[in-house]
Design a protein around this motif. Structure first.
Motif, PDB file in Angstrom:
ATOM      1  N   PRO A   1      -1.810  -8.874  -8.050  1.00 60.13           N
ATOM      2  CA  PRO A   1      -1.944  -9.084  -9.494  1.00 60.13           C
ATOM      3  C   PRO A   1      -1.159  -8.065 -10.329  1.00 60.13           C
ATOM      4  O   PRO A   1      -0.842  -8.351 -11.491  1.00 60.13           O
ATOM      5  N   ILE A   2      -0.849  -6.916  -9.754  1.00 59.04           N
ATOM      6  CA  ILE A   2      -0.167  -5.879 -10.540  1.00 59.04           C
ATOM      7  C   ILE A   2       1.225  -6.352 -10.949  1.00 59.04           C
ATOM      8  O   ILE A   2       1.693  -6.054 -12.052  1.00 59.04           O
ATOM      9  N   LEU A   3       1.852  -7.138 -10.065  1.00 61.05           N
ATOM     10  CA  LEU A   3       3.236  -7.521 -10.298  1.00 61.05           C
ATOM     11  C   LEU A   3       3.400  -8.264 -11.619  1.00 61.05           C
ATOM     12  O   LEU A   3       4.416  -8.129 -12.300  1.00 61.05           O
ATOM     13  N   ASN A   4       2.407  -9.069 -11.997  1.00 64.36           N
ATOM     14  CA  ASN A   4       2.538  -9.854 -13.223  1.00 64.36           C
ATOM     15  C   ASN A   4       1.661  -9.332 -14.343  1.00 64.36           C
ATOM     16  O   ASN A   4       1.358 -10.051 -15.291  1.00 64.36           O
ATOM     17  N   SER A   5       1.206  -8.090 -14.219  1.00 60.15           N
ATOM     18  CA  SER A   5       0.261  -7.596 -15.212  1.00 60.15           C
ATOM     19  C   SER A   5       0.951  -6.936 -16.380  1.00 60.15           C
ATOM     20  O   SER A   5       0.322  -6.620 -17.386  1.00 60.15           O
ATOM     21  N   GLY A   6       2.253  -6.735 -16.296  1.00 59.26           N
ATOM     22  CA  GLY A   6       2.956  -6.054 -17.376  1.00 59.26           C
ATOM     23  C   GLY A   6       2.843  -4.545 -17.298  1.00 59.26           C
ATOM     24  O   GLY A   6       3.259  -3.834 -18.209  1.00 59.26           O
ATOM     25  N   ALA A   7       2.269  -4.038 -16.196  1.00 58.23           N
ATOM     26  CA  ALA A   7       2.149  -2.590 -16.047  1.00 58.23           C
ATOM     27  C   ALA A   7       3.442  -2.029 -15.460  1.00 58.23           C
ATOM     28  O   ALA A   7       4.161  -2.727 -14.743  1.00 58.23           O
ATOM     29  N   ASP A   8       3.744  -0.772 -15.770  1.00 59.43           N
ATOM     30  CA  ASP A   8       4.913  -0.147 -15.164  1.00 59.43           C
ATOM     31  C   ASP A   8       4.574   1.146 -14.439  1.00 59.43           C
ATOM     32  O   ASP A   8       5.455   1.837 -13.951  1.00 59.43           O
ATOM     33  N   VAL A   9       3.290   1.495 -14.402  1.00 61.14           N
ATOM     34  CA  VAL A   9       2.855   2.627 -13.579  1.00 61.14           C
ATOM     35  C   VAL A   9       1.608   2.194 -12.817  1.00 61.14           C
ATOM     36  O   VAL A   9       0.713   1.574 -13.406  1.00 61.14           O
ATOM     37  N   LEU A  10       1.559   2.501 -11.530  1.00 55.42           N
ATOM     38  CA  LEU A  10       0.347   2.231 -10.755  1.00 55.42           C
ATOM     39  C   LEU A  10      -0.316   3.564 -10.451  1.00 55.42           C
ATOM     40  O   LEU A  10       0.316   4.465  -9.892  1.00 55.42           O
ATOM     41  N   ILE A  11      -1.570   3.685 -10.846  1.00 60.35           N
ATOM     42  CA  ILE A  11      -2.293   4.929 -10.568  1.00 60.35           C
ATOM     43  C   ILE A  11      -3.316   4.649  -9.476  1.00 60.35           C
ATOM     44  O   ILE A  11      -4.188   3.795  -9.625  1.00 60.35           O
ATOM     45  N   LEU A  12      -3.182   5.354  -8.360  1.00 63.38           N
ATOM     46  CA  LEU A  12      -4.057   5.120  -7.207  1.00 63.38           C
ATOM     47  C   LEU A  12      -5.150   6.183  -7.175  1.00 63.38           C
ATOM     48  O   LEU A  12      -4.915   7.317  -6.778  1.00 63.38           O
ATOM     49  N   ASN A  13      -6.346   5.796  -7.605  1.00 62.13           N
ATOM     50  CA  ASN A  13      -7.478   6.713  -7.519  1.00 62.13           C
ATOM     51  C   ASN A  13      -8.139   6.543  -6.162  1.00 62.13           C
ATOM     52  O   ASN A  13      -9.288   6.117  -6.058  1.00 62.13           O
ATOM     53  N   HIS A  14      -7.395   6.850  -5.143  1.00 65.97           N
ATOM     54  CA  HIS A  14      -7.904   6.744  -3.773  1.00 65.97           C
ATOM     55  C   HIS A  14      -7.751   8.094  -3.097  1.00 65.97           C
ATOM     56  O   HIS A  14      -7.024   8.949  -3.561  1.00 65.97           O
ATOM     57  N   TYR A  15      -8.455   8.244  -1.976  1.00 67.05           N
ATOM     58  CA  TYR A  15      -8.330   9.496  -1.241  1.00 67.05           C
ATOM     59  C   TYR A  15      -8.397   9.202   0.252  1.00 67.05           C
ATOM     60  O   TYR A  15      -8.833   8.144   0.670  1.00 67.05           O
ATOM     61  N   GLY A  16      -7.949  10.152   1.031  1.00 70.97           N
ATOM     62  CA  GLY A  16      -8.047  10.039   2.492  1.00 70.97           C
ATOM     63  C   GLY A  16      -7.283   8.835   3.022  1.00 70.97           C
ATOM     64  O   GLY A  16      -6.208   8.490   2.542  1.00 70.97           O
ATOM     65  N   LEU A  17      -7.917   8.169   3.987  1.00 67.36           N
ATOM     66  CA  LEU A  17      -7.281   7.027   4.630  1.00 67.36           C
ATOM     67  C   LEU A  17      -7.033   5.890   3.637  1.00 67.36           C
ATOM     68  O   LEU A  17      -6.047   5.152   3.741  1.00 67.36           O
ATOM     69  N   ASP A  18      -7.922   5.770   2.636  1.00 65.93           N
ATOM     70  CA  ASP A  18      -7.738   4.738   1.606  1.00 65.93           C
ATOM     71  C   ASP A  18      -6.399   4.904   0.919  1.00 65.93           C
ATOM     72  O   ASP A  18      -5.672   3.950   0.684  1.00 65.93           O
ATOM     73  N   MET A  19      -6.109   6.158   0.569  1.00 65.66           N
ATOM     74  CA  MET A  19      -4.861   6.446  -0.137  1.00 65.66           C
ATOM     75  C   MET A  19      -3.651   6.186   0.770  1.00 65.66           C
ATOM     76  O   MET A  19      -2.661   5.599   0.345  1.00 65.66           O
ATOM     77  N   VAL A  20      -3.757   6.617   2.002  1.00 67.02           N
ATOM     78  CA  VAL A  20      -2.657   6.379   2.935  1.00 67.02           C
ATOM     79  C   VAL A  20      -2.365   4.884   2.998  1.00 67.02           C
ATOM     80  O   VAL A  20      -1.219   4.443   2.894  1.00 67.02           O
ATOM     81  N   ASN A  21      -3.426   4.078   3.108  1.00 67.20           N
ATOM     82  CA  ASN A  21      -3.249   2.626   3.192  1.00 67.20           C
ATOM     83  C   ASN A  21      -2.707   2.034   1.899  1.00 67.20           C
ATOM     84  O   ASN A  21      -1.747   1.268   1.910  1.00 67.20           O
ATOM     85  N   SER A  22      -3.339   2.374   0.775  1.00 68.70           N
ATOM     86  CA  SER A  22      -2.952   1.720  -0.477  1.00 68.70           C
ATOM     87  C   SER A  22      -1.538   2.130  -0.865  1.00 68.70           C
ATOM     88  O   SER A  22      -0.740   1.297  -1.308  1.00 68.70           O
ATOM     89  N   LEU A  23      -1.212   3.400  -0.690  1.00 62.66           N
ATOM     90  CA  LEU A  23       0.127   3.867  -1.073  1.00 62.66           C
ATOM     91  C   LEU A  23       1.189   3.218  -0.188  1.00 62.66           C
ATOM     92  O   LEU A  23       2.188   2.691  -0.690  1.00 62.66           O
ATOM     93  N   THR A  24       0.952   3.231   1.110  1.00 59.86           N
ATOM     94  CA  THR A  24       1.935   2.644   2.018  1.00 59.86           C
ATOM     95  C   THR A  24       2.135   1.165   1.703  1.00 59.86           C
ATOM     96  O   THR A  24       3.261   0.672   1.647  1.00 59.86           O
ATOM     97  N   GLN A  25       1.018   0.465   1.469  1.00 60.84           N
ATOM     98  CA  GLN A  25       1.147  -0.970   1.203  1.00 60.84           C
ATOM     99  C   GLN A  25       1.818  -1.233  -0.130  1.00 60.84           C
ATOM    100  O   GLN A  25       2.607  -2.176  -0.261  1.00 60.84           O
ATOM    101  N   ALA A  26       1.546  -0.394  -1.129  1.00 58.17           N
ATOM    102  CA  ALA A  26       2.195  -0.569  -2.433  1.00 58.17           C
ATOM    103  C   ALA A  26       3.701  -0.388  -2.292  1.00 58.17           C
ATOM    104  O   ALA A  26       4.486  -1.136  -2.892  1.00 58.17           O
ATOM    105  N   VAL A  27       4.095   0.594  -1.502  1.00 57.19           N
ATOM    106  CA  VAL A  27       5.527   0.831  -1.316  1.00 57.19           C
ATOM    107  C   VAL A  27       6.145  -0.318  -0.528  1.00 57.19           C
ATOM    108  O   VAL A  27       7.236  -0.796  -0.841  1.00 57.19           O
ATOM    109  N   GLN A  28       5.399  -0.816   0.478  1.00 58.00           N
ATOM    110  CA  GLN A  28       5.912  -1.963   1.245  1.00 58.00           C
ATOM    111  C   GLN A  28       6.061  -3.208   0.375  1.00 58.00           C
ATOM    112  O   GLN A  28       6.914  -4.046   0.617  1.00 58.00           O
ATOM    113  N   PHE A  29       5.219  -3.316  -0.645  1.00 62.24           N
ATOM    114  CA  PHE A  29       5.328  -4.424  -1.591  1.00 62.24           C
ATOM    115  C   PHE A  29       6.605  -4.333  -2.428  1.00 62.24           C
ATOM    116  O   PHE A  29       6.881  -5.211  -3.226  1.00 62.24           O
ATOM    117  N   GLY A  30       7.299  -3.209  -2.291  1.00 57.26           N
ATOM    118  CA  GLY A  30       8.519  -3.023  -3.063  1.00 57.26           C
ATOM    119  C   GLY A  30       8.252  -2.560  -4.487  1.00 57.26           C
ATOM    120  O   GLY A  30       9.099  -2.706  -5.368  1.00 57.26           O
TER     121      GLY A  30
END
Lengths: 451, 380
Positions: free
Chosen positions: A253-282
């Motif tokens: 949903p972020i891709l079409n939300s009109g946002a230009d910054v993604l802020i990840l309030n995650h920590y530990g393994l959650d952050m590793v996963n969310s950040l890696t996947q966000a980057v993989q999403f391009g």
């Protein structure tokens, strides 16, 4: 009376009745009579004193927990006068002598909190009731910290929080028996926002993904407030369950939300996963609103940066401490941790180590293990040399006030540990705040509850 | 009421004595501290209730933790809003979990076998997700619901002023901490055991056992089985709710984790481990699992090093390395092995082992004349 007719003689009834009376009446006395001899919970009478280490060794924050355990074992060695003494040599002022605490050798018991509040509480109770822990420390999640802190207040045992970043730990849910060395989300917001404004401009549109528990909520709120104050907009803030592994449903949903910054309030393994996947999403190669799309991780540690690998390069966040600082305390700690375990310590390890030393120091200064006296010794205590510069243990909310580091993922790491660069050290005057803004009450320290 | 068969009475008294003297005979196992003993009681009660459904009717519910969690939340809310006293909290928890069980049971019991299990699992997982993220204003999500200094507690406020610190739960003024809390829970476990025993022996219980052995035949003989299964489901849901409220009373925190499917699976394990369909089995299974969870998981390498100290150098180190895999974080592994062994060799759980040993002793006794077996004697 029918009872007796069904084959039970009077003698049997009397016998079983007597056994019941003995069982109910005498048994509790046997086990509580010792309690009256001590005037507070787990008063150490022998020649050792026991720390209770409550560590997440499984679950989303397991890696931090394992690093904390190493740090505690090192701290206990140093307190007992083994090893190179570590930060004992640089703590200013220091009452530590390197012969244990008040002449008693330090021992420890540990418990796996599984990154779950319920389990953390059960573990802490066990260590207090069965193993006679004088102090509980550790934890790597604010949910755990708040749950255990409440328990320690009820039991009259001091809790030295490990890694916990939620505003609530020393805000809404603060407790007289709980102390936190780590910084909090509010301070992250104050420290990080100006740097973000400078780098990314003042007219950004932010999208938050937030771990759905106390820490995530308060960090989202703090970062939102700090960025909105300088002109950013918040498009949406979406909560994700702690311990998720697949973030694609939240990222699409972020891709079409009109946002230009993604802020990840995650920590530990959650952050590793969310950040890696966000980057993989391009996400980082995208353009939105005519600007480069950016990702921000308000709280980041070396362990997570290492886990995220390539993805973390150039990403901004804040840290409590970094092993590459150049003060005497940091150098001493990195050296003795590296010598013992072959890798530089994480910020979780650092805060754990410092908390153990600060407790020991407070007991030495108070001259007793009696918790209200130790609390008094910690409250308003000003110290230096632990790697964060001059630090104040604030009396009003038991929050340490010290410098906050703004860090950025290293673009060209020289080793697998060299993953974060310190961009700025925000002075503690800037990140200090009025303790009243979060409400909450510490509660009394006396009379000391008996566990 | 008191016309209990003699064996039942002996079982009940034996059980009550074993429970009440737990602080004594658990001491050598390092488990005689109040918190764990309270958990023994609470999870024993939970498994006992689960057994009323699974052991008697054969309906395998995979979502019983939902009722446990609902009971906890209800109890904490009662202590936040009404009074810190334990009794209203428990009554409130019983009512709420009963209603909850009625709703879930009404839908789930339209199917049997694996479909029933999946339905209950789905409902429990829904409840967990609701508690974890959707209903955070009520459940406080992952952080868990806790008591606060400024909770309203309307009933308490009518009689006394607010205390400066967070009050801890009491029963009619008696603080329920430490061993008092244990005896409080033990009392309820014994009462619950008595009720379960009465249910098992009653015509209603016979009906449930009939459903387990052949539901179709029951239907053909003219019984409408659904009210019976629904009643069993609600009763066992209320047992779970009561257990959940006791957990919240002895440790005033309600977290969403206790509704997770792993918690539901745990109670199934407890029951099967101890022996489904028996009265004492599930309770023993619960004790065993909680013992592993709390004691085995706390053993670290230092303790192992001390334990294996008598071995020669090198060998003791190897022993520590190998055994460390089975304790600490590896306690699941040990539990899994124990579970596999029991299911393979004693399909009826620990209670089958006890029965086999008893009959073996019996046989040995019979071979020697004169000593008559007490079991074969009639009750009168």
């Amino acid at each position: 009376m029918t009872l007796l007719k069904r084959g039970l003689s009077r003698r049997r009834v009397l016998q079983t009745g007597l056994a019941g009376i003995i069982g109910t009446g005498v048994a509790p006395m046997i086990f509580t009579k010792g309690a009256w001899a001590q005037e507070f919970c787990n008063n150490p009478t022998g020649d050792t004193v026991t720390f209770g280490l409550n560590l997440p060794l499984t679950g989303a924050y397991a890696e931090e927990g394992a690093d904390e355990q190493k740090a505690y074992e090192l701290a206990i060695k140093h307190l007992n006068g083994e090893g190179d003494g570590g930060l004992l040599n640089v703590l200013q002022p220091s009452a530590l002598k390197g012969n244990g605490i008040l002449g008693k050798k330090v021992a420890f018991v540990s418990s796996d909190s599984q990154t779950k509040s319920d389990v953390a509480r059960a573990g802490a109770t066990r260590m207090i009731e069965r193993d006679g822990a004088i102090m509980i420390t550790g934890g790597s999640s604010s949910g755990e910290a708040i749950a255990v802190q409440g328990l320690c207040q009820e039991m009259g045992v001091i809790f030295m929080a490990g890694l916990t970043h939620s505003n609530d730990t020393t805000g809404k849910d603060k407790k007289r028996y709980g102390f936190r060395h780590f910084f909090n989300a509010y301070q992250s917001g104050i420290g990080l926002a100006p740097v973000l404004g400078q780098e990314y401009g003042m007219d950004r549109r932010a999208y938050h993904l937030t771990a759905d528990y106390t820490w995530g909520w308060t960090q989202e709120e703090s970062i939102k407030n700090a960025t909105e104050a300088m002109g950013w907009n918040t498009v949406a803030a979406v909560r994700t369950p702690l311990g998720s592994t697949d973030y694609s449903q939240y990222l699409t949903p972020i891709l079409n939300s009109g946002a230009d910054v993604l802020i990840l309030n995650h920590y530990g393994l959650d952050m590793v996963n969310s950040l890696t996947q966000a980057v993989q999403f391009g996400m980082r190669d995208r353009q939105a609103n005519g600007k480069d799309f950016q990702i921000v991780t308000p709280l980041i540690s070396e362990l997570m940066a290492k886990g995220a690998g390539e993805s973390v390069k150039g990403i901004f966040g804040t840290s409590n401490w970094h092993w590459n600082l150049q003060d005497a305390g940091t150098i001493a700690f990195t050296k003795s941790f590296g010598a013992a375990y072959g890798s530089p310590p994480s910020q979780a390890a650092h805060t754990a180590y410092v908390q153990a030393l600060l407790y020991a120091d407070a007991v030495e200064r108070a001259g007793t293990f009696y918790p209200p006296e130790v609390i008094k010794a910690l409250e308003g205590h000003e110290f230096d040399g632990m790697g964060n510069g001059a630090t104040l243990y604030r009396a009003e909310d038991h929050q340490c006030i010290k410098n906050v580091l703004v860090v950025r993922g290293n673009e060209s790491p020289t080793s697998e540990f060299d993953v974060l660069n310190v961009v700025q050290e925000v002075p503690r005057e800037t990140v200090a705040y009025d303790p009243a803004i979060f409400g909450g009450e510490l509660g009394p320290s006396e009379p000391v509850p008996m566990c | 009421m008191l016309t209990m068969p003699r064996n039942d009475l002996l079982l009940f008294l034996g059980f009550a004595i074993a429970v009440l003297t737990m602080p004594i005979w658990m001491a050598p196992f390092g488990a005689a501290y109040p918190d764990l003993l309270q958990r023994f009681m609470i999870y024993g009660l939970f498994a006992l209730g689960f057994n009323i459904l699974f052991g008697l009717t054969g309906y395998l519910s995979f979502g019983h933790a939902a009722f446990f969690g609902v009971g906890s939340y209800a109890a904490v809310w009662s202590m936040k809003l009404l009074t810190i006293d334990a009794l209203p909290a428990m009554i409130f928890a019983l009512i709420i979990s009963g209603i909850f069980a009625l709703a879930i049971g009404y839908v789930s019991l339209r199917r049997s076998g694996i479909y029933f299990s999946i339905l209950t699992l789905a409902f429990a997982q829904m409840s967990y997700n609701l508690a974890y993220s959707v209903l955070t204003p009520i459940t406080n999500g992952e952080t868990g619901l806790q008591l606060n200094i400024n909770d309203p507690r309307y009933l308490d406020r009518m009689f006394s002023a607010a205390t400066p610190s967070v009050p801890s739960p009491t029963m009619l003024g008696l603080p329920l901490t430490g061993f008092t809390g244990f005896y409080f829970c033990a009392g309820f476990l014994i009462i619950a055991f008595f009720i379960a025993q009465r249910i098992t022996g009653s015509p209603f219980g016979m009906m449930l056992k009939g459903i387990k052995s052949n539901q179709t035949r029951m239907n053909y003989t003219g019984f409408n089985t659904r009210p019976y299964t629904l009643a069993a489901f609600v009763i066992s849901g209320m047992y779970a709710g009561l257990a959940g409220s006791l957990l919240a009373i002895t440790d005033p925190l309600a977290g969403a984790e206790r509704m997770q499917w792993t918690a539901s699976g745990e109670v199934v394990l407890m029951t099967i481990l101890g022996g489904a369909g028996t009265l004492v089995g599930p309770v023993i299974g619960a004790w065993l699992i909680k013992y592993f969870e709390n004691i085995f998981s706390a053993i670290n390498e230092n303790m192992l090093a001390r334990f294996w100290d008598f071995l020669p150098d090198g060998l003791d180190h190897a022993a520590v390395v190998v055994s460390a895999k089975f304790v600490g974080e590896g306690w699941f592994l040990t539990l899994g092995l124990v579970f596999v062994l029991i299911v393979v060799f004693l399909p009826g759980g620990i209670m089958e082992g006890v029965r086999r040993i008893a009959s073996w002793i019996d046989r040995n006794r019979k071979s020697t004349p004169k000593s008559a077996s007490p079991k074969t004697q009639p009750a009168e």
